[in-house]
Design an enzyme around this catalytic site. Structure first.
Site, PDB file in Angstrom:
ATOM      1  N   LYS A   1       0.872  -1.180   0.000  1.00 33.28           N
ATOM      2  CA  LYS A   1       0.000   0.000   0.000  1.00 33.28           C
ATOM      3  C   LYS A   1       0.906   1.226   0.000  1.00 33.28           C
ATOM      4  CE  LYS A   1      -3.879   1.982   2.676  1.00 33.28           C
ATOM      5  NZ  LYS A   1      -4.769   1.786   3.838  1.00 33.28           N
TER       6      LYS A   1
ATOM      7  N   SER B   1      -9.737   1.940   2.896  1.00 36.56           N
ATOM      8  CA  SER B   1      -8.864   2.700   2.034  1.00 36.56           C
ATOM      9  C   SER B   1      -7.835   1.871   1.284  1.00 36.56           C
ATOM     10  CB  SER B   1      -8.136   3.747   2.875  1.00 36.56           C
ATOM     11  OG  SER B   1      -7.278   3.108   3.812  1.00 36.56           O
TER      12      SER B   1
ATOM     13  N   SER C   1      -9.956  -0.501   7.042  1.00 35.83           N
ATOM     14  CA  SER C   1      -9.393  -0.385   5.693  1.00 35.83           C
ATOM     15  C   SER C   1      -8.695  -1.608   5.133  1.00 35.83           C
ATOM     16  CB  SER C   1      -8.438   0.797   5.628  1.00 35.83           C
ATOM     17  OG  SER C   1      -9.171   1.981   5.520  1.00 35.83           O
TER      18      SER C   1
HETATM   19  N1  GLN Z   1     -13.099   4.173   6.267  1.00 32.16           N
HETATM   20  C1  GLN Z   1     -12.563   4.635   7.519  1.00 32.16           C
HETATM   21  C2  GLN Z   1     -12.181   6.075   7.393  1.00 32.16           C
HETATM   22  O1  GLN Z   1     -12.517   6.644   6.429  1.00 32.16           O
HETATM   23  C3  GLN Z   1     -11.402   3.774   7.914  1.00 32.16           C
HETATM   24  C4  GLN Z   1     -10.187   4.082   7.143  1.00 32.16           C
HETATM   25  C5  GLN Z   1      -9.036   3.226   7.536  1.00 32.16           C
HETATM   26  O2  GLN Z   1      -9.188   2.186   8.153  1.00 32.16           O
HETATM   27  N2  GLN Z   1      -7.861   3.702   7.183  1.00 32.16           N
HETATM   28  O3  GLN Z   1     -11.558   6.649   8.240  1.00 32.16           O
END
Ligand code: GLN
Length: 486
Positions: free
Chosen positions: A78, A153, A177
């Site tokens: 990532k 994400s 994410s």
């Molecule tokens: N979707 C969540 C957010 O927008 C979690 C994101 C994540 O786990 N990095 O913060």
């Protein structure tokens, strides 16, 4: 069997038995990336030269008798993990020009294990999002249906693994994410216990919640990679000095006597009916394999989304203050003075969702509102953690859906942050409590994958991977590949 539909363990065996070389394997996957990435947009950077050099070194190591279990296995990171000499963008215009000067611990460890780096994957900007639509590099597409999101994400890692452009990839999980995108593309993904995997060199979003992990088709694949990534790191002050079990060796096939708690709060209003039915079917499968299933309640869990959306923005507003146009990252052209430099560099460098979080976070930390929001959220966080502790006095693992719905259409929720935030309703609790959790594929609704989530007690990764592996010994959802990529 074609190379790309083999599991990590099968690829490792093929390399060991000299069925193919690491260079051949890298070329195979690089060709797949070249063919499919223009449509999927899963990679921000493809490190072709580096991949071939890594692969040649892996082959030489094997010839010299220095190969480990992962030597020659291709991976992707990532784009939130710093990679020495390679652009590390975090999906942001702010870091579009940033070439990291060192490797994150996760990157260093997987390289030391002999893996071959194919590239860096697309992601929501600074890991803020559930659909990969907040990326500066544009949305990633779901290989099961190109009009749908892959989740976020870690959407680039998810799509790349699901389309078999790479056998496994790293992700990070602050509020879901790793698990939510794994669910939406039909692969497995584990978020370890907070402190299990080093955060050194992982660009910080919300430091008390962020945790690196791995995404791969099966739990057994995740076990192999997590074993190489996990462990104490003196460079991360929240890294925990607890020995790393041999996750791959610990995989079980029997669930006899395992106590599974079905989280009542996860089956309330808001869960798509067909998704819920598949998750219930998966829990019935665990029971058929010998698990004892009972209902448990964590009454404060429904407060996890509002709690997270105070704590995470607060931490992000602090962490992202380092991007000021001075030391690294985007700098506006011809600033008039220092304030103008800050304002325009940040104004131009960050996208709308990141700005929304910084503003929310600054607000909840401000003198007049700190007690009412931030302090209150921390108290609720403790209540949620205590709920989980009580549950784990009764059961060994908790089960429920990963995401309330299958993948949704690109564009459907992007202008409605509240609806978008509700995607994480089942995943955030584990982050707030620092617990490990895994998502594994458990069926399809209208051709789109659905995930079963298992949550464990602190340092219960082995139990989660073992349970998931036993489930995958009797089911084949994790082997399905979207037709266009088979
Ligand atoms: N979707 C969540 C957010 O927008 C979690 C994101 C994540 O786990 N990095 O913060």
């Amino acid at each position: 069997m074609s190379l790309h539909t083999r599991s990590v363990a099968e690829l490792a065996a093929g390399l060991r038995n000299k069925e193919f070389s690491a260079v051949e394997l890298a070329r195979h996957f690089l060709a797949r990336i070249r063919a499919s990435n223009p449509a999927l947009n899963a990679f921000v950077t493809v490190t072709e030269e580096r991949a071939l050099a890594d692969a040649a070194r892996a082959d030489a190591d094997r010839a010299a008798g220095r190969a480990g279990p992962l030597t020659g296995v291709p991976v992707a990171h990532k784009d939130i993990f710093c990679t020495d000499g390679i652009k590390t963008s975090c999906g942001s215009r702010m870091l579009d020009n940033f070439v990291a000067p060192y490797d994150a611990t996760v990157v260093e460890r997987l390289a030391a294990a002999g893996t071959v780096l194919l590239g860096k994957t697309n992601m929501d900007e600074f890991a803020m999002g559930s659909s990969n639509e907040t990326s500066f590099y544009g949305p990633v597409r779901n290989p099961w249906d190109l009009d749908k999101v892959p989740g976020g994400s870690s959407g680039g890692s998810a799509a790349a693994v699901a389309a078999r452009l790479v056998p496994a990839a790293t992700g990070t999980d602050t509020g879901g994410s790793i698990r939510q995108p794994a669910a939406l593309v039909g692969i497995s993904g584990i978020k370890p216990t907070y402190g299990r995997v080093s955060r050194y060199g992982m660009v910080a979003f919300a430091s008390s919640l962020d945790q690196g992990g791995v995404m791969a088709p099966s739990a057994a694949d995740c076990a192999l990679l997590l074993g190489a990534m996990a462990g104490f790191d003196p460079r991360d002050s929240t890294s925990v000095n607890v020995p790393v079990p041999d996750y791959a060796a610990g995989l079980k096939t029997s669930l006899k006597g395992l106590r599974v708690g079905v989280l009542k709060e996860f089956f309330a209003a808001g869960l798509d009916g067909a998704t819920g039915a598949l998750v219930e079917g998966a829990i019935a499968q665990l029971r058929a394999q010998g698990a004892e299933v009972r209902e448990v309640s964590c009454p404060n869990l429904p407060l996890s989304v509002p709690t997270y959306y105070v704590v995470a923005p607060a931490e992000c507003s602090s962490n992202l203050s380092r991007f000021d146009g001075v030391r690294f990252g985007h700098r506006c052209s011809e600033p008039r003075d220092l304030m103008d430099l800050y304002r325009r560099s940040r104004g131009e460098g960050f996208g709308a969702e990141v700005k929304r979080r910084i503003m929310t976070g600054t607000y909840v930390l401000s003198a007049g509102y700190y007690d009412a929001y931030y302090l209150k959220a921390q108290k609720v966080r403790s209540l949620i953690t205590a709920d989980f502790q009580r549950a784990f006095a009764e059961v060994d693992v908790l089960a429920g859906p990963t995401s309330p719905t299958p993948a949704f259409a690109i564009g459907a929720k992007v202008d409605d942050p509240i609806t978008m935030y509700l995607n994480d309703i089942y995943t955030i609790g584990a982050n707030l409590a620092g617990l490990p959790a895994i998502s594994v594929p458990c069926g399809f609704v209208g051709g789109l994958p659905v995930g079963l989530q298992l949550i464990g007690p602190h340092f219960g990764e082995e139990r989660l991977l073992g349970t998931a592996h036993a489930f995958q010994c009797e089911t084949d959802f994790h082997r399905r590949v979207p037709a266009a990529y088979a």
